[in-house]
Each structure stands twice: as C-alpha cells, then as structure tokens.
Design a protein around this motif. Structure first.
Motif, mmCIF file in Angstrom:
data_model
loop_
_atom_site.group_PDB
_atom_site.id
_atom_site.type_symbol
_atom_site.label_atom_id
_atom_site.label_comp_id
_atom_site.label_asym_id
_atom_site.label_seq_id
_atom_site.Cartn_x
_atom_site.Cartn_y
_atom_site.Cartn_z
ATOM 1 N N VAL A 66 0.850 -1.190 0.000
ATOM 2 C CA VAL A 66 0.000 0.000 0.000
ATOM 3 C C VAL A 66 0.883 1.236 0.000
ATOM 4 C CG1 VAL A 66 -1.793 1.243 1.233
ATOM 5 C CG2 VAL A 66 -1.775 -1.259 1.259
ATOM 6 N N LEU A 67 0.729 2.064 -1.039
ATOM 7 C CA LEU A 67 1.477 3.315 -1.146
ATOM 8 C C LEU A 67 0.485 4.446 -0.861
ATOM 9 C CD1 LEU A 67 2.533 1.237 -3.604
ATOM 10 C CD2 LEU A 67 4.280 3.015 -3.732
ATOM 11 N N LYS A 68 0.399 4.842 0.422
ATOM 12 C CA LYS A 68 -0.625 5.798 0.835
ATOM 13 C C LYS A 68 -0.413 7.156 0.168
ATOM 14 C CE LYS A 68 -0.237 5.275 5.345
ATOM 15 N NZ LYS A 68 -0.590 5.375 6.789
ATOM 16 N N GLY A 69 0.871 7.559 0.058
ATOM 17 C CA GLY A 69 1.120 8.869 -0.536
ATOM 18 C C GLY A 69 0.703 8.947 -1.992
ATOM 19 N N GLU A 70 0.873 7.877 -2.734
ATOM 20 C CA GLU A 70 0.526 7.836 -4.158
ATOM 21 C C GLU A 70 -0.896 7.333 -4.389
ATOM 22 O OE1 GLU A 70 5.087 6.514 -5.219
ATOM 23 O OE2 GLU A 70 3.431 5.651 -6.349
ATOM 24 N N ARG A 71 -1.579 6.908 -3.286
ATOM 25 C CA ARG A 71 -2.956 6.427 -3.328
ATOM 26 C C ARG A 71 -3.128 5.305 -4.336
ATOM 27 N NH1 ARG A 71 -4.873 6.843 1.013
ATOM 28 N NH2 ARG A 71 -6.942 6.390 0.127
ATOM 29 N N ARG A 72 -2.246 4.312 -4.225
ATOM 30 C CA ARG A 72 -2.382 3.126 -5.071
ATOM 31 C C ARG A 72 -1.936 1.899 -4.273
ATOM 32 N NH1 ARG A 72 2.455 1.719 -7.977
ATOM 33 N NH2 ARG A 72 4.176 3.139 -7.498
ATOM 34 N N LEU A 73 -2.322 0.749 -4.808
ATOM 35 C CA LEU A 73 -2.065 -0.518 -4.115
ATOM 36 C C LEU A 73 -1.536 -1.526 -5.129
ATOM 37 C CD1 LEU A 73 -4.250 -2.345 -1.556
ATOM 38 C CD2 LEU A 73 -3.836 -3.477 -3.731
ATOM 39 N N MET A 74 -0.489 -2.264 -4.750
ATOM 40 C CA MET A 74 0.065 -3.351 -5.559
ATOM 41 C C MET A 74 -0.277 -4.670 -4.860
ATOM 42 S SD MET A 74 1.664 -1.741 -8.004
ATOM 43 C CE MET A 74 2.707 -3.012 -8.719
ATOM 44 N N PHE A 75 -0.639 -5.686 -5.649
ATOM 45 C CA PHE A 75 -1.009 -6.981 -5.059
ATOM 46 C C PHE A 75 -0.455 -8.118 -5.912
ATOM 47 C CE2 PHE A 75 -3.344 -10.165 -2.858
ATOM 48 C CZ PHE A 75 -3.792 -11.066 -3.826
ATOM 49 N N ALA A 76 -0.067 -9.175 -5.225
ATOM 50 C CA ALA A 76 0.282 -10.433 -5.888
ATOM 51 C C ALA A 76 -0.155 -11.556 -4.964
ATOM 52 C CB ALA A 76 1.781 -10.526 -6.172
ATOM 53 N N GLY A 77 -0.697 -12.618 -5.546
ATOM 54 C CA GLY A 77 -1.194 -13.720 -4.728
ATOM 55 C C GLY A 77 -0.745 -15.065 -5.260
ATOM 56 N N ALA A 78 -0.498 -15.979 -4.345
ATOM 57 C CA ALA A 78 -0.207 -17.367 -4.692
ATOM 58 C C ALA A 78 -1.417 -18.187 -4.239
ATOM 59 C CB ALA A 78 1.074 -17.832 -4.004
ATOM 60 N N ARG A 79 -2.351 -18.428 -5.148
ATOM 61 C CA ARG A 79 -3.581 -19.175 -4.889
ATOM 62 C C ARG A 79 -4.509 -18.461 -3.887
ATOM 63 N NH1 ARG A 79 -3.970 -24.556 -6.191
ATOM 64 N NH2 ARG A 79 -5.102 -24.992 -4.241
ATOM 65 N N ARG A 80 -4.270 -17.182 -3.657
ATOM 66 C CA ARG A 80 -5.160 -16.392 -2.806
ATOM 67 C C ARG A 80 -5.487 -15.072 -3.497
ATOM 68 N NH1 ARG A 80 -8.077 -19.068 -1.012
ATOM 69 N NH2 ARG A 80 -8.962 -17.341 0.183
ATOM 70 N N PRO A 81 -6.788 -14.646 -3.453
ATOM 71 C CA PRO A 81 -7.194 -13.395 -4.100
ATOM 72 C C PRO A 81 -7.204 -12.230 -3.114
ATOM 73 C CG PRO A 81 -9.146 -14.607 -3.455
ATOM 74 C CD PRO A 81 -7.963 -15.417 -2.971
#
Length: 650
Positions: A525-540
């Motif tokens: 979570v990049l609060k200053g840039e107001r964006r979120l990065m996600f990666a999952g291994a068999r989990r959403p």
C-alpha cells in the motif's frame, strides 16, 4: 643569500644548519654497507677478466657479471642518495626505499647468481675461489636488500645493525611474514597467492601481511590445487599465465571441486589480458587485480571479497540452522529428538537461536515427563484407573507444550496495537483449528508505505505452525534485510526461500517436505501515491466499495514452495487505485471451507456475498458479524481448518 658549509659537508642558508634525518642517516649507512659486496662483485670480476681468454664463453659470463654489478651500483647510489633525500621536506619512508630496491635489483641479482654458476662450471681451478667470492657477495647483497624490504614493511624505525644481523640468515619473504604473524597475534583470514613470478609473490605476500592477512604462496596451479586440498583458505589470488597448469585450468578445477568451489578467486592479470579476465569472470572468478599492483586497489578488492564471503557464510549458516529446526520438529514427532541436534543453532544470538533454545527446553520437558509416565505405566499395568490418570496427565503435558508453542507463535505475529498505530481502520479474524495455527498474518511499514500479507501453510497444528515460522522468517529476510517491496518479487523470493530451507530441490520423491507449500496474498500500500500493488499465490484480494460493489483480484494458480516443474516460478503483479471508500480483504480458505448445516462447504461465492453485506460498516462491526457467522457454522460440525480474515481501509 649567503651560505655556510655545515659539518656534514652540505651547503645550507647561513644561520640555518640542516640536520640529517634519522632515516637518511640509516639509508646512508645502508648504501655504504651495500657497496661492500658490490665492490667485491665488480672488483673480482675485473681481476678475472684480465686473465680470461678473449672471445671465450667464460669471458662472456664475466662480462655479464661486471656489467650487471655496475648497474646494481648505479641503482644503489641513485635510490639511496642521502643528499637527495635530505633535500626533500617530507619524512622519508623506509618501506618505499626497501620496495624500490627489491623490485629494481631482484632480476639483476638473479642474473649474477646464474652467471657465477655458469662461470664455475667452465673456469680453471685457480679461478673458482674468486668466482665463489662473487657468488657469496651477490647472495649477501640479496639478503641485505630482502631484509630491508621485509623489515621496513613492519617497522619504520630500524638500525643498520638490525638489518645486517637478520640478513646473515635471511629467510624467504613468505617465511619472514609467517614468523612475524606467529608472534603478532590474530589475523583476518588466510589467502593463497598463486603466481609463477617470485617477485610478484613476495610483493603480494608483504602487502597482504601488512593488512593482517595470513599468506601462503604457490608457484603454479598444480601446487595451488594440492594446497587447497589440504588447507582452509578464505581467498585465492590466481595468476592467468603460468607454466604446467595455467590460471584457466586451475580455476576450472577449483570450481568443479566441492571443497573449493565456494572459495572466492581474484585473477591476477596484466592490462593486455582483459579478454582473459572476462573469460575467468564467466568461469566463476569474483574479480581481477591488474599488474602492477596498486596497494589501495588491492586493499579494496580483497576487503570486498572477504565481506562477500562473510555474508555468504552467514546466509548459508542461517538456512542450515532453519533446516535443522525443521528436522528437529520431525525428530520430536517420531521420538528420535536429541539435544545435540540443535546445539549449534542454540548458541546463535538472535531470534532463531532463542527459538532453538525454547524448542530444546520443550523437547527436554516432554522427554522427561514421558519417561516418568512410562515408569508409572510399568508399575501400575494392572491398575486401569492409574493408566487412565497417566494418560490424562500425558495429554495435559502435550497440551501444555502446544500452548507454549502457541505463545511463541503469537510472539512472532505482528502486534495488533503496532499495526493499528499505522492502519487505524483494520481488523483480523484469526482462529486456529488446533491451538497453534498454520495460518499467519504479517505486517511491515516504512515512511508512508505498508506491506500486509496473509498466508495459509500446508497442514495445521504443530507442523503448520513450524511452517508458518519458516514463512515469517522468510518475509523478514526478504523485506527487512533485502529491502524487497514489490509483491510479485516477494513471492518469487519466498518461493526460493522455502525450497532452500526445506531442501525441496533434492531429486527423487522420498524427501518428507517436498510437497509442503504456502498460499499467500501480499499487498503493498502506497498511501502517498494512493495506489495498491497486489500479488497472490492461490489467494485473491477482495475489494468491497461502500456502495456494495465487489471486485476480486485473483492470485496466480501456483503456491510458494513445493514441487518445481517450470524453470522459474513467476508471479503476476496487479495494481489498483487506493479507494478511501472501500474495504480490502486478505483471507485464507478456512472460512469458505467450513461445512454448513447440509455438510457442504460454505463456499467462496457465499463468502463474497457475505462481504458485500458488510459494505460501509465500521470495521469492528464487520469483524463481529463475521465471527457470529462462523460461530453459527461451528454448530454444525467441528472446525475444519485454520481461519484468517484481515480487512483494512487506507
């Protein structure tokens, strides 16, 4: 300006007598001492030349001795010119003079010794004593210069008597350094210098010894391989062009041998051998050292190699000790645990060492109590009631031990108060199936960025909890130590970490931990840039807006750890805007897998619908609703799996 002639015969400005420095006085005395054997070399060669037959081979050898002696005399007079030394304002350093003399005279002295050997073989009997005097004078001159070279490297405050006394039985430079280090205390590590040029070996030996490294030398690759087979070296300096076995072949054999393949190698090369250096780097060499040797560059590259080796050794030890903990857990399960199994890990002064010590205490307690139980069972075999009581006591002890393991696991989970100080709107629903859990959540923050993860390890109970420790340690190493923040890269490195710790790269299907893996979702979570990065291994990742709209970011269909079919295991990264009016959920599959009144799984579709009904509610209320729903499911049957749900707003 007027001048006076001072007592040493030097002109100085009137009223300003220049007193010669201690170093220049010593160098002047040394020049006089060196001229004595030089005068013998030149004088005896002149006498012998008077009687030598014109055009004879003997005369050619004597001419070589005479000419070389004159060259040596010029070098000594020029290098040790007291007037020039005193004319400089800087304090002269003896080491510089010693090294210059040694380099400039080494080859010439070897030539004289070779000439005298040849002349002895072809001279008449009456001429041989004079030739022998030339030979002895050359050896004495060489020992004087070598002694100055060696002594001045460690001591800039010398007396001529010290140099003369030690030169009468002067050892090799390598032996001199070894004797010096034997009496001077500890050194930082042991280096093998491989070079067919004796002068290069001596220069490197002395310079490395000044930096407190122990040095062993070899004249060629064959000698080097024999020394490596019988000794422990921290670094090898390897020349490229050598007789018998060159640097390429030596490097190849070093890297093929299991004993020596991890020893870092720095190649020694001339500037025109740069293509060869590139080839050596491709073969596994760490770096290269150009000729002629630069002391700052030597110090930097050797120091860098030692630091790299130290870090590699630290990482190997860490992975080896984590694997040892896993083996200890398996040994406890089958009853073969011994305190010596974790002795090496328990002496570590970190969290891994503390865990090993706690594990030892727990295993010792279990072993001691089981021994008491066995004795009671043998004594009261006929008493059913006593057996029932002993069994109950045993169960109590096992539960106590597992609860103690729970305390360890809870201590390793991030503090909810700590998370709340950075993410005020957050809740967790965390329920273990068997006291300790194979699920875990993880958190780290820096600046205005957050990393959150929820993972579901293979198994539950004690095996699952140990697997969770492997996962948490892996995330600590990857994020905190290696500073990796991209979720996809975190999963990739965590996959490699688990396979290394559990040794899943072994061939064959018999290894017990080959199938153990982990399903995990990671948010950056990049609060200053107001964006979120996600990666999952068999989990959403589930995202529910306040208006009830649901978005699902799926994870990859592969776990981290476990069998490796493709060459690499890559994970896909997803990016989404950070919506202040949405709630983000990371979960394991435990909630969805819990049976309902019909014995069927609650299921992911109903779980998603349940999340949408919570849209816009305060997070504490959402947690209470989820708990009530799960408690209702538990009325239809026992808990099937560990459960973790983490919801947050940012």
């Amino acid at each position: 300006m007027s001048f006076d002639l001072n007592q040493d015969g030097k002109l100085t400005p009137r009223g300003k007598l220049r007193k010669p420095s201690a170093a220049s006085v010593l160098l002047g005395e040394l020049r006089h001492e060196l001229r004595t054997p030089l005068n013998a070399i030149i004088g005896y060669s002149e006498l012998l030349l008077e009687d030598a037959e014109e055009g004879s081979l003997l005369r050619l050898e004597l001419d070589g001795i005479y000419a070389t002696g004159q060259d040596l005399l010029r070098i000594v007079n020029s290098t040790l010119d007291a007037a020039r030394i005193d004319a400089t304002s800087a304090q002269p350093k003896l080491q510089n003079f010693g090294e210059t003399l040694y380099q400039d005279t080494y080859t010439l002295l070897q030539d004289i010794l070779a000439h005298t050997t040849q002349a002895q073989a072809m001279a008449a009997a009456d001429a041989r004593p004079d030739i022998e005097k030339i030979h002895q004078s050359a050896e004495y001159l060489a020992s004087l210069i070598q002694t100055l070279f060696s002594l001045s490297a460690f001591d800039d405050d010398l007396e001529l008597a010290d140099i003369v006394a030690q030169s009468r039985n002067a050892p090799t430079v390598e032996r001199f350094v070894a004797d010096r280090q034997a009496t001077s205390g500890e050194f930082y590590g042991q280096i093998l210098v491989v070079d067919d040029n004796a002068l290069n070996r001596d220069l490197l030996t002395l310079r490395l010894a000044q930096q407190r490294y122990a040095v062993v030398t070899a004249r060629n690759g064959r000698e080097a391989l024999e020394l490596v087979a019988g000794g422990a070296f921290d670094l090898i300096l390897l020349d490229i062009m050598m007789p018998e076995l060159d640097g390429f072949e030596t490097l190849r054999r070093l890297k093929e041998n299991v004993i020596s393949r991890d020893i870092p190698v720095i190649m020694i090369s001339a500037v025109d051998e740069i293509d060869s250096v590139v080839r050596c780097i491709e073969m596994g060499a760490e770096d290269y050292l150009p000729k002629p040797f630069s002391l700052p560059l030597l110090r930097a590259r050797v120091g860098t190699c030692f630091e790299k080796k130290r870090l590699r050794d630290h990482e190997k030890a860490y992975l080896r000790h984590v694997a040892r903990l896993t083996e200890a857990a398996a040994a406890v399960e089958v009853g073969t645990f011994s305190e010596t199994l974790l002795a090496e890990v328990a002496i570590r002064n970190d969290e891994l060492g503390r865990l090993a010590r706690v594990f030892q205490e727990m295993a010792a307690e279990i072993k001691a109590r089981e021994a008491v139980l066995e004795m009671k069972i043998r004594e009261r075999t006929a008493e059913v009631e006593a057996q029932r009581n002993a069994l109950a006591a045993s169960n109590t002890r096992i539960l106590d031990s597992i609860r103690y393991a729970l305390r360890i696991q809870q201590a390793m989970l991030p503090s909810l108060d700590h998370i709340a100080s950075h993410v005020p709107e957050l809740f967790t629903l965390y329920r273990a199936k068997d006291i300790v859990s194979g699920d875990f959540y993880w958190f780290h923050t820096f600046d205005d960025e957050l990393i959150l993860a929820v993972a579901d390890c293979t198994g539950h109970g004690v095996p699952g909890s140990l697997m969770s420790i492997v996962g948490m340690n892996g995330l600590n190493q990857i994020v905190l130590q290696n500073h990796v923040t991209q979720p996809a890269e975190i999963l990739k490195q965590l996959h490699a970490h688990i396979r290394a710790v559990l040794k899943q790269d072994r061939h064959g299907g018999q290894f017990e931990f080959q199938l153990d893996s982990m399903d995990i979702g990671v948010c950056h979570v990049l609060k200053g840039e107001r964006r979120l990065m996600f990666a999952g291994a068999r989990r959403p990742l589930f995202i529910v807006a306040d208006d009830g709209q649901l978005a699902v970011i799926p994870g990859n269909r592969l776990s981290v750890g476990g069998r490796q079919h493709a060459r690499e295991r890559a994970f896909e990264a997803f990016e989404a805007p950070l919506d202040a009016n949405a709630t983000y959920y990371l979960t394991t599959d435990g909630f969805a897998d819990q049976p309902d009144a019909n014995g069927e799984k609650f299921g992911t579709p109903r779980f998603r619908d349940l999340l949408t009904t919570l849209a816009g509610q305060p997070l504490e209320m959402q947690r209470t609703t989820l708990e009530k729903q799960f408690d209702q499911l538990l009325t239809f049957g026992p808990q099937r799996d560990d459960v973790t749900v983490l919801g947050f707003r940012a």
